[in-house]
Design a protein around this motif. Structure first.
Motif, PDB file in Angstrom:
ATOM      1  N   PHE A  44       0.805  -1.210   0.000  1.00 44.44           N
ATOM      2  CA  PHE A  44       0.000   0.000   0.000  1.00 44.44           C
ATOM      3  C   PHE A  44       0.844   1.268   0.000  1.00 44.44           C
ATOM      4  N   ALA A  45       2.048   1.204   0.552  1.00 38.92           N
ATOM      5  CA  ALA A  45       2.934   2.371   0.502  1.00 38.92           C
ATOM      6  C   ALA A  45       3.296   2.701  -0.949  1.00 38.92           C
ATOM      7  N   ILE A  46       3.466   1.674  -1.771  1.00 42.12           N
ATOM      8  CA  ILE A  46       3.756   1.886  -3.200  1.00 42.12           C
ATOM      9  C   ILE A  46       2.545   2.521  -3.882  1.00 42.12           C
ATOM     10  N   VAL A  47       1.362   2.061  -3.545  1.00 40.61           N
ATOM     11  CA  VAL A  47       0.132   2.603  -4.127  1.00 40.61           C
ATOM     12  C   VAL A  47      -0.010   4.084  -3.756  1.00 40.61           C
ATOM     13  N   LEU A  48       0.196   4.420  -2.493  1.00 41.19           N
ATOM     14  CA  LEU A  48       0.093   5.815  -2.053  1.00 41.19           C
ATOM     15  C   LEU A  48       1.171   6.673  -2.702  1.00 41.19           C
ATOM     16  N   GLY A  49       2.382   6.150  -2.808  1.00 38.11           N
ATOM     17  CA  GLY A  49       3.468   6.881  -3.459  1.00 38.11           C
ATOM     18  C   GLY A  49       3.190   7.124  -4.930  1.00 38.11           C
ATOM     19  N   SER A  50       2.644   6.121  -5.595  1.00 40.73           N
ATOM     20  CA  SER A  50       2.302   6.249  -7.012  1.00 40.73           C
ATOM     21  C   SER A  50       1.211   7.295  -7.207  1.00 40.73           C
ATOM     22  N   PHE A  51       0.190   7.244  -6.367  1.00 34.95           N
ATOM     23  CA  PHE A  51      -0.896   8.214  -6.464  1.00 34.95           C
ATOM     24  C   PHE A  51      -0.370   9.633  -6.221  1.00 34.95           C
ATOM     25  N   THR A  52       0.495   9.776  -5.222  1.00 39.28           N
ATOM     26  CA  THR A  52       1.078  11.088  -4.918  1.00 39.28           C
ATOM     27  C   THR A  52       1.890  11.611  -6.092  1.00 39.28           C
ATOM     28  N   SER A  53       2.713  10.760  -6.694  1.00 35.18           N
ATOM     29  CA  SER A  53       3.527  11.216  -7.830  1.00 35.18           C
ATOM     30  C   SER A  53       2.652  11.564  -9.032  1.00 35.18           C
ATOM     31  N   ASP A  54       1.565  10.844  -9.214  1.00 34.52           N
ATOM     32  CA  ASP A  54       0.659  11.160 -10.327  1.00 34.52           C
ATOM     33  C   ASP A  54      -0.049  12.502 -10.107  1.00 34.52           C
ATOM     34  N   VAL A  55      -0.475  12.759  -8.888  1.00 34.78           N
ATOM     35  CA  VAL A  55      -1.111  14.044  -8.590  1.00 34.78           C
ATOM     36  C   VAL A  55      -0.091  15.177  -8.730  1.00 34.78           C
ATOM     37  N   LEU A  56       1.125  14.967  -8.253  1.00 36.27           N
ATOM     38  CA  LEU A  56       2.179  15.969  -8.423  1.00 36.27           C
ATOM     39  C   LEU A  56       2.458  16.234  -9.900  1.00 36.27           C
ATOM     40  N   ALA A  72       8.022  23.524 -14.571  1.00 35.43           N
ATOM     41  CA  ALA A  72       9.055  22.776 -15.296  1.00 35.43           C
ATOM     42  C   ALA A  72       9.961  22.026 -14.324  1.00 35.43           C
ATOM     43  N   VAL A  73      10.333  22.680 -13.227  1.00 33.86           N
ATOM     44  CA  VAL A  73      11.210  22.035 -12.242  1.00 33.86           C
ATOM     45  C   VAL A  73      10.504  20.846 -11.593  1.00 33.86           C
ATOM     46  N   LEU A  74       9.248  21.027 -11.208  1.00 35.22           N
ATOM     47  CA  LEU A  74       8.496  19.932 -10.598  1.00 35.22           C
ATOM     48  C   LEU A  74       8.268  18.798 -11.595  1.00 35.22           C
ATOM     49  N   LEU A  75       8.030  19.141 -12.844  1.00 33.54           N
ATOM     50  CA  LEU A  75       7.849  18.115 -13.881  1.00 33.54           C
ATOM     51  C   LEU A  75       9.140  17.326 -14.079  1.00 33.54           C
ATOM     52  N   ILE A  76      10.283  18.003 -14.037  1.00 35.10           N
ATOM     53  CA  ILE A  76      11.571  17.304 -14.127  1.00 35.10           C
ATOM     54  C   ILE A  76      11.738  16.360 -12.931  1.00 35.10           C
ATOM     55  N   ALA A  77      11.408  16.841 -11.737  1.00 35.29           N
ATOM     56  CA  ALA A  77      11.561  16.018 -10.530  1.00 35.29           C
ATOM     57  C   ALA A  77      10.675  14.773 -10.583  1.00 35.29           C
ATOM     58  N   VAL A  78       9.412  14.947 -10.965  1.00 32.63           N
ATOM     59  CA  VAL A  78       8.489  13.805 -11.044  1.00 32.63           C
ATOM     60  C   VAL A  78       8.958  12.815 -12.105  1.00 32.63           C
ATOM     61  N   ASN A  79       9.362  13.313 -13.265  1.00 34.48           N
ATOM     62  CA  ASN A  79       9.808  12.408 -14.325  1.00 34.48           C
ATOM     63  C   ASN A  79      11.139  11.754 -13.994  1.00 34.48           C
ATOM     64  N   ALA A  80      11.991  12.417 -13.208  1.00 39.89           N
ATOM     65  CA  ALA A  80      13.230  11.782 -12.745  1.00 39.89           C
ATOM     66  C   ALA A  80      12.892  10.627 -11.803  1.00 39.89           C
ATOM     67  N   PHE A  81      11.897  10.824 -10.933  1.00 38.03           N
ATOM     68  CA  PHE A  81      11.440   9.750 -10.047  1.00 38.03           C
ATOM     69  C   PHE A  81      10.871   8.597 -10.874  1.00 38.03           C
ATOM     70  N   TRP A  82      10.045   8.933 -11.861  1.00 41.31           N
ATOM     71  CA  TRP A  82       9.484   7.901 -12.733  1.00 41.31           C
ATOM     72  C   TRP A  82      10.577   7.205 -13.541  1.00 41.31           C
TER      73      TRP A  82
END
Length: 126
Positions: A44-56, A72-82
């Motif tokens: 469930f931690a993965i599910v919550l993390g995934s949902f959080t990254s998708d909302v971000l 742009a900076v936040l989009l870079i950060a989220v895509n770097a995580f992905w």
């Protein structure tokens, strides 16, 4: 030949990220969130993390669409995580379908990061 502007690059990056975020929310996050912590197919931690990254990603896409630096900076950060997730999938997934999906996502994230870093060429006066 006309060169793509920074604004256009950010809009393309925003659209690509919204598509991936919406797919993640509808295909993975919501079904597992509805099942709850006890019955979720994934930790469930993965599910919550995934949902959080998708909302971000959706918030970042809004900012990038409006050509805001924070978007742009936040989009870079989220895509770097992905990107890290895609590399992990490439290394540890076992089926051909999962490997192909991870490869497509790896390319997607690299393209989005490149678009967020896009700069217009400056023509020299000399």
């Amino acid at each position: 030949m006309e060169i793509m502007t920074r604004s256009t690059a950010l809009k393309i990056a925003a659209v690509l990220s919204v598509l991936v975020a919406l797919i993640g929310i509808t295909m993975f996050d919501l079904p597992n969130l509805v099942l709850g912590a006890q019955d979720s197919r994934e930790p469930f931690a993965i599910v919550l993390g995934s949902f959080t990254s998708d909302v971000l990603a959706l918030v970042a896409a809004y900012g990038a669409w409006r050509s805001q630096k924070w978007g742009a900076v936040l989009l870079i950060a989220v895509n770097a995580f992905w990107l890290v997730q895609a590399i992990g999938s490439l290394l540890f997934d076992t089926t051909a379908g999962e490997t192909v999906f991870a490869s497509v996502m790896l390319a997607h994230h690299l393209v989005v990061i490149t678009l967020c870093l896009w700069r217009e060429r400056v023509v020299s006066a000399a």
